[in-house]
Design a protein around this motif. Structure first.
Motif, mmCIF file in Angstrom:
data_model
loop_
_atom_site.group_PDB
_atom_site.id
_atom_site.type_symbol
_atom_site.label_atom_id
_atom_site.label_comp_id
_atom_site.label_asym_id
_atom_site.label_seq_id
_atom_site.Cartn_x
_atom_site.Cartn_y
_atom_site.Cartn_z
ATOM 1 N N SER A 1 13.975 16.884 -0.161
ATOM 2 C CA SER A 1 13.719 17.990 0.754
ATOM 3 C C SER A 1 12.525 18.786 0.243
ATOM 4 C CB SER A 1 14.950 18.895 0.853
ATOM 5 O OG SER A 1 16.033 18.203 1.429
ATOM 6 N N ALA A 2 11.838 19.455 1.166
ATOM 7 C CA ALA A 2 10.624 20.156 0.767
ATOM 8 C C ALA A 2 10.414 21.401 1.607
ATOM 9 C CB ALA A 2 9.410 19.232 0.883
ATOM 10 N N VAL A 3 9.744 22.367 0.997
ATOM 11 C CA VAL A 3 9.229 23.547 1.690
ATOM 12 C C VAL A 3 7.731 23.343 1.851
ATOM 13 C CG1 VAL A 3 8.764 26.014 1.459
ATOM 14 C CG2 VAL A 3 11.007 25.121 0.840
ATOM 15 N N GLY B 1 0.790 -1.218 0.000
ATOM 16 C CA GLY B 1 0.000 0.000 0.000
ATOM 17 C C GLY B 1 0.818 1.261 0.000
ATOM 18 N N GLY B 2 2.115 1.154 0.260
ATOM 19 C CA GLY B 2 2.981 2.319 0.280
ATOM 20 C C GLY B 2 2.940 3.045 1.614
ATOM 21 N N PHE B 3 3.879 3.988 1.784
ATOM 22 C CA PHE B 3 3.903 4.790 3.005
ATOM 23 C C PHE B 3 4.436 6.177 2.687
ATOM 24 C CE2 PHE B 3 8.269 3.200 2.900
ATOM 25 C CZ PHE B 3 9.006 4.323 3.293
ATOM 26 N N LEU B 4 4.139 7.128 3.579
ATOM 27 C CA LEU B 4 4.661 8.488 3.509
ATOM 28 C C LEU B 4 5.268 8.820 4.860
ATOM 29 C CD1 LEU B 4 4.944 11.304 2.142
ATOM 30 C CD2 LEU B 4 2.700 11.861 3.101
ATOM 31 N N LEU B 5 6.527 9.232 4.868
ATOM 32 C CA LEU B 5 7.237 9.611 6.085
ATOM 33 C C LEU B 5 7.613 11.077 5.969
ATOM 34 C CD1 LEU B 5 8.462 8.511 8.778
ATOM 35 C CD2 LEU B 5 10.582 8.112 7.499
ATOM 36 N N GLU B 6 7.028 11.905 6.825
ATOM 37 C CA GLU B 6 7.302 13.346 6.817
ATOM 38 C C GLU B 6 8.163 13.686 8.026
ATOM 39 O OE1 GLU B 6 4.819 17.379 7.643
ATOM 40 O OE2 GLU B 6 3.982 16.071 6.086
ATOM 41 N N ASP C 1 12.290 22.935 6.541
ATOM 42 C CA ASP C 1 13.213 21.888 7.006
ATOM 43 C C ASP C 1 12.606 20.489 6.890
ATOM 44 O OD1 ASP C 1 11.315 21.985 8.996
ATOM 45 O OD2 ASP C 1 12.742 21.910 10.654
ATOM 46 N N THR C 2 11.620 20.331 6.006
ATOM 47 C CA THR C 2 10.939 19.050 5.861
ATOM 48 C C THR C 2 11.721 18.116 4.937
ATOM 49 O OG1 THR C 2 8.746 19.996 6.252
ATOM 50 C CG2 THR C 2 8.832 17.924 5.039
ATOM 51 N N LEU C 3 11.785 16.865 5.331
ATOM 52 C CA LEU C 3 12.332 15.805 4.481
ATOM 53 C C LEU C 3 11.219 14.785 4.264
ATOM 54 C CD1 LEU C 3 14.815 14.468 3.083
ATOM 55 C CD2 LEU C 3 15.202 13.234 5.231
ATOM 56 N N LEU C 4 10.904 14.506 3.009
ATOM 57 C CA LEU C 4 9.845 13.561 2.680
ATOM 58 C C LEU C 4 10.445 12.263 2.152
ATOM 59 C CD1 LEU C 4 7.278 15.883 0.840
ATOM 60 C CD2 LEU C 4 7.216 15.113 3.216
ATOM 61 N N VAL C 5 9.934 11.159 2.660
ATOM 62 C CA VAL C 5 10.319 9.832 2.179
ATOM 63 C C VAL C 5 9.021 9.115 1.819
ATOM 64 C CG1 VAL C 5 11.501 7.671 2.708
ATOM 65 C CG2 VAL C 5 12.303 9.814 3.746
ATOM 66 N N GLU C 6 8.936 8.597 0.592
ATOM 67 C CA GLU C 6 7.681 7.977 0.162
ATOM 68 C C GLU C 6 7.941 6.704 -0.624
ATOM 69 O OE1 GLU C 6 3.353 9.100 -1.759
ATOM 70 O OE2 GLU C 6 5.048 10.439 -2.083
#
Length: 370
Positions: free
Chosen positions: A302-304, A5-10, A268-273
């Motif tokens: 990296s994300a804003v 199903g996948g995942f999102l790590l913020e 300072d967000t790092l997204l892993v998906e």
């Protein structure tokens, strides 16, 4: 292998905390769902099926013992929070990228971002200077007890100058063969994209979202349009929030209309998906490029993070009028076509988030990768 199903790590680098959302297709009431969190990987077992696991990137290491706040949200999946075992890698420094992209005594080539056509060839600047804010003249009226001494002054670059604004570059066009009337659009001769506008008979404004600048000794390498627009807008937001301590922005087109209201939450967000094997969570495609930094089972970037409200077709007009009159809101001007592109990018990014993360206090949420 990716998870079904996948995942999102913020991840928030500043607080070293993470929100994990595990998406699943099966109804958890009909079968047991077993979730295992290790420092370097995640694993999910549903019913009697085999374990689906995903390895985390090397720069991310979780602290499983800190896991808390487990809850299930319909349409989202499982939510849980935890801390990091060690600090995540620092984000790229966006705060000074625009200011440092040009240096005196170096030769540069300006390319059209859309098609790669050369706009300005082998230009060497003796001076590269930042401009004051666009509202500096109005502020002088407030500071002076006598008539504005700069009322008749204009800040135009000389022949070997480059002036840097919030969202544009000002260049002197004396040596260029084409001459345009004041306040007319500057169009790419090859692809007809708007690049900027003429400020005076010998001054041209190029928007940072429309032009790629490279040292003369380097070759041109194309960048996907949506990625480029996101990165340049993110640079503007971070640079201005750092320099002026402002976090609210009104994105305006060259037609003077407000298209988007943006509230910067953090940079300072790092997204892993992991999209897993599910067909329902596909990467969306925009302007012909893939909106993910790399291929493979797990993507990291990296994300804003921003909140935003669209203002086209008189939407949110009262809020837009209030922000326009608020001295704490900073205007950002881009070509009107780019404002529409940005609004589409924001909307598609919001849709890609789990439903519970799409809105906050009536604003829509979006993470802009860079």
């Amino acid at each position: 292998a990716g998870m079904a199903g996948g995942f999102l790590l913020e991840i928030r680098r500043g607080t070293q905390s993470a929100l994990l959302v595990i998406r699943y297709e099966a109804d958890p009431t009909s079968s047991a769902l077993d979730v295992s969190v290790a420092a370097d990987c995640l694993a999910v077992r549903s019913g009697g099926r085999s374990v689906a696991a995903a390895a985390l990137p090397a720069e991310v290491r979780l602290a499983p013992s800190s896991t808390r706040g487990l809850r299930r949200l319909p349409g989202d999946g499982l939510h849980l929070r935890m801390r990091l075992r060690r600090p995540a890698s620092p984000p790229a420094d966006l705060a000074h990228t625009l200011r440092e992209s040009l240096k005196p005594q170096k030769s540069y080539v300006f390319y059209c971002q859309s098609c790669g056509d050369i706009i300005v060839k082998d230009r060497k600047f003796l001076r590269v200077l930042p401009l004051p804010s666009e509202n500096w003249s109005a502020l002088v009226d407030e500071w002076c007890c006598h008539p504005n001494p700069f009322a008749r002054s204009t800040l135009h670059p000389r022949q070997d100058d480059c002036f840097l604004g919030d969202t544009f570059f000002l260049l002197n066009s004396e040596n260029e063969s084409h001459k345009s009337k004041e306040n007319t659009r500057v169009i790419c001769k090859r692809c007809r994209t708007m690049l900027g506008e003429t400020v005076s008979a010998d001054t041209v404004k190029y928007y940072v979202t429309e032009v790629i600048i490279r040292p003369s000794e380097e070759s041109f390498s194309p960048t996907p349009r949506s990625q480029f627009v996101q990165r340049m807008v993110a640079q503007c937001l971070v640079e201005l929030s750092s320099a002026k301590s402002t976090f609210r922005f009104a994105v305006k087109g060259d037609d003077g209309k407000i298209y988007i209201l943006i509230w910067l939450l953090n940079s300072d967000t790092l997204l892993v998906e992991s999209l897993g094997s599910s067909s329902s969570h596909s990467i969306f495609t925009l302007f012909g490029d893939i909106f993910m930094p790399n291929s493979g089972p797990v993507g990291t970037w990296s994300a804003v993070k921003v909140l935003y409200q669209p203002c086209i077709k008189s939407r949110n007009k009262d809020l837009a009028d209030a922000w326009e009159d608020d001295i704490g809101v900073h205007p950002l001007k881009f070509p009107s076509e780019t404002c529409m592109e940005l609004l589409l990018i924001l909307g598609l990014s919001t849709i890609s988030l789990p439903p519970s993360l799409r809105c906050m206090n009536s604003f829509q949420v979006r993470s802009s990768c860079y």
